[in-house]
Design an enzyme around this catalytic site. Structure first.
Site, mmCIF file in Angstrom:
data_model
loop_
_atom_site.group_PDB
_atom_site.id
_atom_site.type_symbol
_atom_site.label_atom_id
_atom_site.label_comp_id
_atom_site.label_asym_id
_atom_site.label_seq_id
_atom_site.Cartn_x
_atom_site.Cartn_y
_atom_site.Cartn_z
ATOM 1 N N ASP A 1 26.360 1.977 0.959
ATOM 2 C CA ASP A 1 26.602 0.482 0.867
ATOM 3 C C ASP A 1 27.887 0.235 0.419
ATOM 4 O O ASP A 1 28.459 0.571 -0.619
ATOM 5 C CB ASP A 1 25.592 -0.075 -0.242
ATOM 6 C CG ASP A 1 26.045 -1.529 -0.599
ATOM 7 O OD1 ASP A 1 26.421 -2.147 0.428
ATOM 8 O OD2 ASP A 1 25.698 -1.976 -1.635
ATOM 9 N N SER B 1 29.264 -2.179 -2.414
ATOM 10 C CA SER B 1 29.090 -1.996 -3.964
ATOM 11 C C SER B 1 29.801 -0.842 -4.199
ATOM 12 O O SER B 1 30.177 -0.140 -3.463
ATOM 13 C CB SER B 1 27.489 -2.073 -4.537
ATOM 14 O OG SER B 1 27.008 -0.773 -3.887
ATOM 15 N N ASN C 1 28.829 1.696 -7.357
ATOM 16 C CA ASN C 1 28.073 2.417 -8.101
ATOM 17 C C ASN C 1 27.187 3.229 -7.374
ATOM 18 O O ASN C 1 26.645 2.858 -6.280
ATOM 19 C CB ASN C 1 27.356 1.480 -9.173
ATOM 20 C CG ASN C 1 28.430 0.895 -10.216
ATOM 21 O OD1 ASN C 1 28.902 -0.128 -10.049
ATOM 22 N ND2 ASN C 1 28.678 1.819 -11.222
ATOM 23 N N TRP D 1 23.336 4.972 -7.990
ATOM 24 C CA TRP D 1 22.305 4.800 -8.921
ATOM 25 C C TRP D 1 21.063 5.307 -8.104
ATOM 26 O O TRP D 1 20.751 5.326 -6.988
ATOM 27 C CB TRP D 1 22.009 3.494 -9.686
ATOM 28 C CG TRP D 1 21.313 2.573 -8.658
ATOM 29 C CD1 TRP D 1 22.365 1.542 -7.949
ATOM 30 C CD2 TRP D 1 20.175 2.159 -8.378
ATOM 31 N NE1 TRP D 1 21.584 0.689 -7.335
ATOM 32 C CE2 TRP D 1 20.294 0.953 -7.584
ATOM 33 C CE3 TRP D 1 18.915 2.800 -8.667
ATOM 34 C CZ2 TRP D 1 18.942 0.438 -6.944
ATOM 35 C CZ3 TRP D 1 17.887 2.108 -7.903
ATOM 36 C CH2 TRP D 1 17.951 1.192 -7.387
ATOM 37 N N TYR E 1 22.781 -7.305 -8.268
ATOM 38 C CA TYR E 1 22.849 -7.729 -6.690
ATOM 39 C C TYR E 1 22.343 -8.836 -6.467
ATOM 40 O O TYR E 1 21.074 -9.088 -6.319
ATOM 41 C CB TYR E 1 22.067 -6.371 -5.859
ATOM 42 C CG TYR E 1 22.704 -5.052 -6.125
ATOM 43 C CD1 TYR E 1 23.446 -4.427 -5.262
ATOM 44 C CD2 TYR E 1 21.833 -4.174 -7.251
ATOM 45 C CE1 TYR E 1 23.850 -3.351 -5.528
ATOM 46 C CE2 TYR E 1 22.456 -2.745 -7.341
ATOM 47 C CZ TYR E 1 23.610 -2.553 -6.570
ATOM 48 O OH TYR E 1 23.823 -1.005 -6.781
ATOM 49 N N ASP F 1 30.168 -4.776 5.357
ATOM 50 C CA ASP F 1 29.310 -4.711 4.186
ATOM 51 C C ASP F 1 28.177 -3.933 5.042
ATOM 52 O O ASP F 1 27.276 -4.582 5.438
ATOM 53 C CB ASP F 1 28.857 -5.828 3.389
ATOM 54 C CG ASP F 1 27.811 -5.457 2.243
ATOM 55 O OD1 ASP F 1 27.524 -4.194 2.249
ATOM 56 O OD2 ASP F 1 27.345 -6.278 1.697
ATOM 57 N N THR G 1 24.521 -5.074 3.941
ATOM 58 C CA THR G 1 24.078 -6.419 4.271
ATOM 59 C C THR G 1 23.418 -6.332 5.876
ATOM 60 O O THR G 1 24.010 -6.022 6.690
ATOM 61 C CB THR G 1 25.181 -7.658 4.107
ATOM 62 O OG1 THR G 1 25.451 -7.492 2.863
ATOM 63 C CG2 THR G 1 24.488 -8.799 4.716
#
Length: 392
Positions: A94, A97, A99, A101, A139, A278, A281
């Site tokens: 992505d 963003s 991070n 996880w 988000y 992005d 998206t």
């Protein structure tokens, strides 16, 4: 899945809002819109097994790449691992963003999204280093909650030493039945929660890439073996035509840049407006005023929930939408920006890819745009590049 359900899924996904050729690494990407414990599930699990055991890589002038898979066009994800020994995950890459996880072994079984996916167990990894800082990643209207840990992270056997990531102990319902377990953020550190250094930055700092950039080729109508490519550290000129057009990043947070103008039917939709590229998206998110204008010009009727539909019989007569970026015009035709969706009775509807999210005053160019135009995210020069993607 009926028309409204498809729209809800798409909008939720949207909210989760001269080069060296040596040693370029490609990551398998798998686009998929929905996920059930059926054939789709098997594909997701097989992608991990292929990464672990089949070793389907090829070395050539553009580096090594893995076999790709394709299901649908709404989300792209690939395979990564954490720890020693490796624990494998399907992960969504992505650029919206910053991070990384994955679900934690400490996520309770009452959390359905955690229960359905692979989970990281720090006690099983000899390379784990404790951190423990609690963080929350937002988000859109949803949040992922957990704590930070540090371990070795790999994708396509590229090791990232001492990578800090979040072990998620609460994963939102939008990840229920998703084919990926978590998110790998590729944006700038300035938007990383907890000021965590993103994996891409660590890749660059640790000398793992030939060049400090990545590039995306998202195939929109591929077969099971042709889903797309994420290339770490290089650019493959065989995946696009003509030349790349570069524009500077205007704000180093998202991959944000200036669009000179956007028009359709000789109607100007914006001038000197800001946009972000992005991969997280699926559609194209526009400011609310532009949403009304653009769907009016293409004859799309609003469904009352941020989605609009056109008469499928009229699709071929709809106008092009032109984006002027860095002195080059990038055109989306109706076949690019109209998405066909099918309800439970096999009725086909034609949905506009232009949607909006309240509070956003910039354009978010998602997979509909990136799928048409090969995209380079160049951190070394703080710029982004586009060129028409090959379609065969």
């Amino acid at each position: 899945m009926n028309k409204l359900s498809y729209v809800v899924v798409i909008v939720v996904l949207a909210c989760l809002v001269s080069h060296s050729w040596a040693e370029i690494s490609r990551v398998p990407l798998i686009p998929q819109a929905n996920f059930t414990r059926t054939k789709s599930n098997v594909k997701a699990e097989k992608s991990i097994l292929a990464s672990k055991y089949l070793k389907e890589t090829t070395t050539g002038p553009t580096g090594r790449y893995l076999v790709l898979h394709n299901y649908q066009n709404a989300a792209y994800y690939g395979v990564m691992s954490i720890g020693k020994p490796k624990k494998y995950f399907n992960i969504r890459f992505d650029t919206g963003s910053a991070n990384l996880w994955v679900p934690s072994i400490n996520c309770p079984s009452t959390n359905v999204a955690c229960r359905q996916h692979a989970k990281y167990d720090s006690s099983a990894s000899s390379s784990y280093v404790a951190n423990g800082e609690n963080i929350t990643i937002d988000y859109g209207t949803e949040s992922v909650v957990g704590y930070l840990s540090t371990d070795i992270v790999r994708t396509n056997n590229i090791p990232i030493r001492s990578q800090t990531f979040m072990e998620a102990t609460s994963v939102p319902s939008s990840f229920i039945n998703a084919p990926y377990a978590g998110i790998w953020g590729l944006a700038f550190q300035s938007i990383a929660v907890g000021n965590v250094t993103p994996p891409l930055d660590n890749m660059i700092a640790q000398g793992q890439l030939s060049e400090p950039l990545i590039s995306f080729y998202l195939k929109r109508d591929g077969t099971d073996l042709k889903g797309g490519e994420l290339i770490f550290g290089g650019i493959d000129s065989t995946l696009y035509t003509g030349s790349l057009t570069y524009v500077p990043v205007s704000v180093e947070g998202y991959w944000q840049f200036e669009v000179t103008s956007i028009d359709t039917n000789d109607v100007n939709l914006c001038s000197d407006c800001q946009a972000i590229a992005d991969t997280g998206t699926p559609l194209i998110v526009v400011p609310q005023a532009a949403y009304a204008d653009i769907n009016d010009q293409i004859g799309a009727v609003d469904n009352g929930d941020g989605s609009a539909f056109v008469d499928c019989d009229q699709q071929s007569s709809l106008p092009d939408v032109n984006f002027s970026i860095g002195g080059t015009t990038f055109t989306l035709t109706p076949s690019d920006y109209i998405v066909e969706v099918t309800d439970d009775d096999d009725n086909v509807y034609c949905m506009s890819s232009f949607t909006y999210l309240a509070g956003y005053d910039f354009w978010i160019l998602g997979d509909v745009f990136i799928g048409k135009f090969y995209t380079v995210f160049d951190k070394g020069n703080s710029q982004i590049g586009f060129a028409p993607a090959v379609t065969s």
